[in-house]
Design a protein around this motif. Structure first.
Motif, PDB file in Angstrom:
ATOM      1  N   THR A 263      16.376   2.520  12.899  1.00  0.00           N
ATOM      2  CA  THR A 263      17.250   1.484  12.161  1.00  0.00           C
ATOM      3  C   THR A 263      16.568   1.209  10.987  1.00  0.00           C
ATOM      4  N   LEU A 264      15.481   1.071  10.862  1.00  0.00           N
ATOM      5  CA  LEU A 264      14.664   0.617   9.529  1.00  0.00           C
ATOM      6  C   LEU A 264      14.754   1.864   8.735  1.00  0.00           C
ATOM      7  N   ARG A 265      14.497   2.746   9.183  1.00  0.00           N
ATOM      8  CA  ARG A 265      14.557   4.410   8.461  1.00  0.00           C
ATOM      9  C   ARG A 265      15.849   4.341   7.873  1.00  0.00           C
TER      10      ARG A 265
ATOM     11  N   VAL B 127       0.814  -1.139   0.015  1.00  0.00           N
ATOM     12  CA  VAL B 127       0.009  -0.109  -0.076  1.00  0.00           C
ATOM     13  C   VAL B 127       0.831   1.326  -0.018  1.00  0.00           C
ATOM     14  N   ALA B 128       2.143   1.260   0.718  1.00  0.00           N
ATOM     15  CA  ALA B 128       2.744   2.208   0.960  1.00  0.00           C
ATOM     16  C   ALA B 128       3.566   2.446  -0.481  1.00  0.00           C
ATOM     17  N   LEU B 129       3.849   1.646  -1.228  1.00  0.00           N
ATOM     18  CA  LEU B 129       4.300   1.820  -2.496  1.00  0.00           C
ATOM     19  C   LEU B 129       3.630   2.431  -3.308  1.00  0.00           C
ATOM     20  N   ALA B 130       2.054   1.897  -3.360  1.00  0.00           N
ATOM     21  CA  ALA B 130       1.068   2.291  -4.103  1.00  0.00           C
ATOM     22  C   ALA B 130       0.829   3.836  -4.272  1.00  0.00           C
ATOM     23  N   ILE B 131       1.039   4.294  -2.660  1.00  0.00           N
ATOM     24  CA  ILE B 131       0.718   5.695  -2.671  1.00  0.00           C
ATOM     25  C   ILE B 131       2.121   6.683  -2.699  1.00  0.00           C
ATOM     26  N   GLY B 132       3.166   5.903  -3.266  1.00  0.00           N
ATOM     27  CA  GLY B 132       4.250   6.734  -3.643  1.00  0.00           C
ATOM     28  C   GLY B 132       5.623   6.643  -2.724  1.00  0.00           C
ATOM     29  N   PHE B 133       5.588   5.586  -1.677  1.00  0.00           N
ATOM     30  CA  PHE B 133       6.935   5.334  -0.852  1.00  0.00           C
ATOM     31  C   PHE B 133       7.708   4.933  -1.914  1.00  0.00           C
ATOM     32  N   ARG B 134       9.282   5.308  -1.595  1.00  0.00           N
ATOM     33  CA  ARG B 134      10.205   4.986  -2.532  1.00  0.00           C
ATOM     34  C   ARG B 134      11.344   4.687  -1.496  1.00  0.00           C
ATOM     35  N   SER B 135      11.907   3.650  -1.467  1.00  0.00           N
ATOM     36  CA  SER B 135      13.235   3.403  -0.873  1.00  0.00           C
ATOM     37  C   SER B 135      14.469   4.137  -1.528  1.00  0.00           C
ATOM     38  N   THR B 136      15.285   5.104  -0.823  1.00  0.00           N
ATOM     39  CA  THR B 136      16.016   5.539  -1.637  1.00  0.00           C
ATOM     40  C   THR B 136      17.654   4.803  -1.498  1.00  0.00           C
ATOM     41  N   HIS B 137      17.970   4.553  -2.563  1.00  0.00           N
ATOM     42  CA  HIS B 137      19.418   3.838  -2.668  1.00  0.00           C
ATOM     43  C   HIS B 137      19.811   2.931  -1.581  1.00  0.00           C
ATOM     44  N   ALA B 138      18.730   1.874  -1.189  1.00  0.00           N
ATOM     45  CA  ALA B 138      19.068   0.855  -0.202  1.00  0.00           C
ATOM     46  C   ALA B 138      19.652  -0.304  -1.039  1.00  0.00           C
ATOM     47  N   THR B 139      20.964  -0.681  -0.630  1.00  0.00           N
ATOM     48  CA  THR B 139      21.327  -2.063  -1.445  1.00  0.00           C
ATOM     49  C   THR B 139      20.641  -3.222  -0.981  1.00  0.00           C
ATOM     50  N   ALA B 140      21.013  -4.501  -1.590  1.00  0.00           N
ATOM     51  CA  ALA B 140      20.449  -5.647  -1.187  1.00  0.00           C
ATOM     52  C   ALA B 140      20.752  -5.905   0.027  1.00  0.00           C
ATOM     53  N   LEU B 141      21.867  -5.791   0.626  1.00  0.00           N
ATOM     54  CA  LEU B 141      22.454  -6.119   1.727  1.00  0.00           C
ATOM     55  C   LEU B 141      21.425  -5.469   3.023  1.00  0.00           C
ATOM     56  N   GLU B 142      21.379  -4.078   2.518  1.00  0.00           N
ATOM     57  CA  GLU B 142      20.317  -3.236   3.520  1.00  0.00           C
ATOM     58  C   GLU B 142      18.687  -3.827   3.650  1.00  0.00           C
ATOM     59  N   TRP B 143      18.626  -4.163   2.534  1.00  0.00           N
ATOM     60  CA  TRP B 143      17.048  -4.667   2.343  1.00  0.00           C
ATOM     61  C   TRP B 143      17.186  -6.018   3.272  1.00  0.00           C
ATOM     62  N   LEU B 144      18.037  -6.914   3.052  1.00  0.00           N
ATOM     63  CA  LEU B 144      18.105  -8.022   3.956  1.00  0.00           C
ATOM     64  C   LEU B 144      18.086  -7.937   5.176  1.00  0.00           C
ATOM     65  N   ALA B 145      19.027  -6.702   5.861  1.00  0.00           N
ATOM     66  CA  ALA B 145      18.934  -6.383   7.170  1.00  0.00           C
ATOM     67  C   ALA B 145      17.677  -5.892   7.640  1.00  0.00           C
ATOM     68  N   ALA B 146      16.987  -5.072   6.720  1.00  0.00           N
ATOM     69  CA  ALA B 146      15.586  -4.580   6.985  1.00  0.00           C
ATOM     70  C   ALA B 146      14.601  -5.629   7.344  1.00  0.00           C
ATOM     71  N   PHE B 147      14.840  -6.645   6.454  1.00  0.00           N
ATOM     72  CA  PHE B 147      13.825  -7.919   6.609  1.00  0.00           C
ATOM     73  C   PHE B 147      14.324  -8.407   7.971  1.00  0.00           C
ATOM     74  N   ALA B 148      15.738  -8.800   8.110  1.00  0.00           N
ATOM     75  CA  ALA B 148      15.964  -9.553   9.089  1.00  0.00           C
ATOM     76  C   ALA B 148      15.406  -8.829  10.572  1.00  0.00           C
ATOM     77  N   LEU B 149      15.721  -7.487  10.576  1.00  0.00           N
ATOM     78  CA  LEU B 149      15.186  -6.715  11.704  1.00  0.00           C
ATOM     79  C   LEU B 149      13.623  -6.841  11.955  1.00  0.00           C
TER      80      LEU B 149
END
Lengths: 263, 333
Positions: A222-224, A133-155
């Motif tokens: 941390t997620l931010r 839903v957030a993506l649909a209304i315009g949320f975009r992650s700025t330059h997060a690397t794959a590792l950062e995505w993984l860390a975000a998921f782990a968190l």
């Protein structure tokens, strides 16, 4: 069969049972999902201009506020989902089948582990849906690397595990579903007192330490940082410490409650 | 008093497999209410044991303790050769429990309940499916297998409950009031099921408040009252404990009834139905003496019935001291 294989096998059996329940009766899960989605839309479309003007030094920028508010709402989604966990654990304990489990030669904590695993999966699903839903209304992650995505998921998984074990303890300690729902309220109220919607430094001075060090703020910061590249500082360690601490506390509390004689 | 009823200790028993359940001095209180006040048990393997008692006597508490659901405040017990407190997991591996309130998962189907049990007993998948299907068939649940268990009738739930208990082929089965709340047909089905279990060599520990049920099913019966075992033995032994036998004479002519009342001082009469109850055993000799007496005094009853003491008499005599054992034996349900 060794204790570990027994634990794994029985826990996965109990997980299947809980997933069956969730699939047959999805209404509770959907209700709890509604709260974070509503809040997301409320804060972005209705309060967004004012909120972003306050944070951004006077210039209303709704899209900037989407970026600010989404990490907090993702974690709030977890809090909201675990209220459902407390309720369903409390309900489940009134079922006769729990007494049967207690008289079987199974790995005892697996009854609870099944609830926890099921709840963590539900949290992940809910987070993905709110994220969509957030993506649909315009949320975009700025330059997060794959590792950062993984860390975000782990968190997110770690945080979900911690809150779930606490919620399981609340469910076990509550005499009925209503009481369980009430005692789990802090899990959805705490994010309102965190940096989810406004920065901590904008809060009254006496309140700032509370907001800063309660479990949600370090996780949100941390997620931010992982998704948006803001500074994380020592928040990552604080978040991990909170998660590990709450998980251990919730596990010990829950298993102790479960091992005491039922009435 | 209860400890005098039977020997209990089997701690040095060379054949622990011969004794399925033994207990000595089991006690349990909730607050200041004593629920079990020193229970001794010794139940041979392969037998049916009935714990008989009124509501609140402590039957369910006894089952909960022996099935490791709750812990006793005092006393020792061994179930299936294992100590309740020293090795509860081994006890759990030997037993199956069907509690008073259905221990089925109402949110999932009957078949899923069975497969859940198979998984928890660590049966390989194909075997689990086979066992589940067989038991569903045996308990006449195949047609309802795909429906949620919460939609089942009381009798169906109880059958599913027992089917789930049997998945792990337990050697000792606890049945807490297995027929309470069932209609007569379901009750008889349940009795049949219990009888079949015993032919397979399983030990059955059942609780009931129905005397007829204990009489029908149990090899040995213990009467539990106020947390103590008031008497223990076979149905026949228990019946011998109380002098409940009598001969009943029924008259149609009120004059003959009145004459008989005067002639038989030991008889108690019911003026409404014109019947007389004369205390008497049911042996040939006792009956002959009575009939001779009736003949010589010229009493001609229209109907004569011989009543031997049944478990109702025992039950009333043992569970309520204020109660006279000679109550008319109404059906207990």
């Amino acid at each position: 069969m060794s204790t570990l294989t027994l634990a794994l096998r029985d826990s996965s059996t109990m997980l299947r049972r809980n997933l069956l329940h969730a699939r047959r009766y999805p209404s509770l899960t959907l209700n709890l999902l509604l709260t974070p989605v509503m809040l997301l839309l409320l804060f972005v479309y209705i309060l967004g201009d004012t909120m972003s003007a306050g944070i951004g030094g006077g210039t209303p920028d709704r899209s900037a506020y989407i970026a600010y508010v989404v990490p907090g709402l993702l974690l709030m989604t977890i809090g909201s989902t675990t209220i459902g966990t407390a309720v369903s654990v409390s309900n489940d304990m009134t079922e006769g089948i729990i007494a049967r489990f207690r008289t079987m030669a199974i790995h005892r904590p697996s009854v609870l582990v099944g609830h926890v695993l099921g709840s963590v999966l539900q949290c992940v699903t809910s987070v993905v849906l709110v994220g969509a839903v957030a993506l649909a209304i315009g949320f975009r992650s700025t330059h997060a690397t794959a590792l950062e995505w993984l860390a975000a998921f782990a968190l997110l998984v770690l945080f979900a595990t911690a809150l779930t074990w606490i919620a399981v303890g609340m469910g076990l300690a509550s005499p009925n579903a209503e009481a369980a729902s009430n005692s789990a309220m802090p899990l959805i109220l705490l994010p309102l007192l965190s940096s989810a919607f406004t920065p901590v430094h904008s809060m009254p001075g006496w309140f700032q330490p509370i907001a800063q060090y309660q479990p949600f703020t370090p996780a949100i910061e941390t997620l931010r940082g992982l998704l948006l590249g803001t500074g994380i500082g020592n928040n990552a360690w604080l978040a991990v410490a909170w998660c590990v601490g709450l998980t251990a506390l919730g596990y010990l509390w829950s298993t102790a409650r479960f091992n005491t004689d039922p009435k | 008093m209860p400890s005098s009823v039977m020997p209990t200790s089997n701690h040095n028993d060379g054949h622990p497999s011969q004794v399925a359940i033994s207990a000595a001095g089991l006690r349990k209180s909730y607050g200041d209410k004593t629920v079990l006040d020193g229970i001794d048990l010794n139940i041979p393997a392969g037998s049916v044991f009935a714990l008989l008692g009124p509501n609140g006597a402590g039957k369910t508490t006894a089952v909960k303790i022996l099935s490791t659901l709750i812990t006793a405040d005092a006393g020792q017990a061994r179930v299936g050769g294992h100590g309740l407190t020293t090795n509860p997991q081994a006890v759990r591996a030997a037993i199956g429990v069907t509690g008073q309130f259905s221990a089925v998962d109402g949110l999932i189907t009957g078949e899923e309940n069975m497969l859940l049990m198979a998984d928890l007993h660590h049966l390989p998948k194909p075997e689990g499916r086979r066992v589940a299907a067989e038991l569903l068939e045996r308990f006449d649940l195949t047609a309802a297998a795909k429906k949620p268990a919460s939609t089942y009738s009381g009798g169906m739930k109880r059958r599913l409950d027992i089917a789930m208990t049997l998945v792990g082929s337990p050697r000792i089965i606890f049945l807490d009031e297995p027929t309470t709340g069932l209609d007569p047909r379901s009750r008889h089905t349940m009795w049949q099921i219990i009888r079949e279990l015993v032919t397979g060599g399983v030990t059955v520990f059942l609780t009931t408040q129905y005397l007829e049920e204990a009489d029908q099913l149990a090899d040995r019966i213990a009467v539990l009252n106020n947390g103590k075992i008031a008497a223990e033995g076979t149905a026949e032994q228990l019946k011998r404990l109380v002098p409940g036998g009598h001969v009943r004479l029924r008259f149609t002519d009120p004059t003959a009834y009145r004459t008989a009342t005067h002639t038989l001082p030991t008889a108690t009469g019911d003026n409404e139905s014109l019947t007389l109850q004369i205390p008497s055993g049911a042996t040939q000799h006792e009956l002959r003496t009575l009939l001779d007496h009736l003949h010589t005094t010229g009493i001609e009853a229209d109907e004569l019935t011989v009543h031997t003491p049944d478990l109702d008499d025992v039950f009333f005599a043992l569970t309520d001291t204020a109660h006279i054992p000679h109550q008319p034996t109404e059906a207990t349900r």
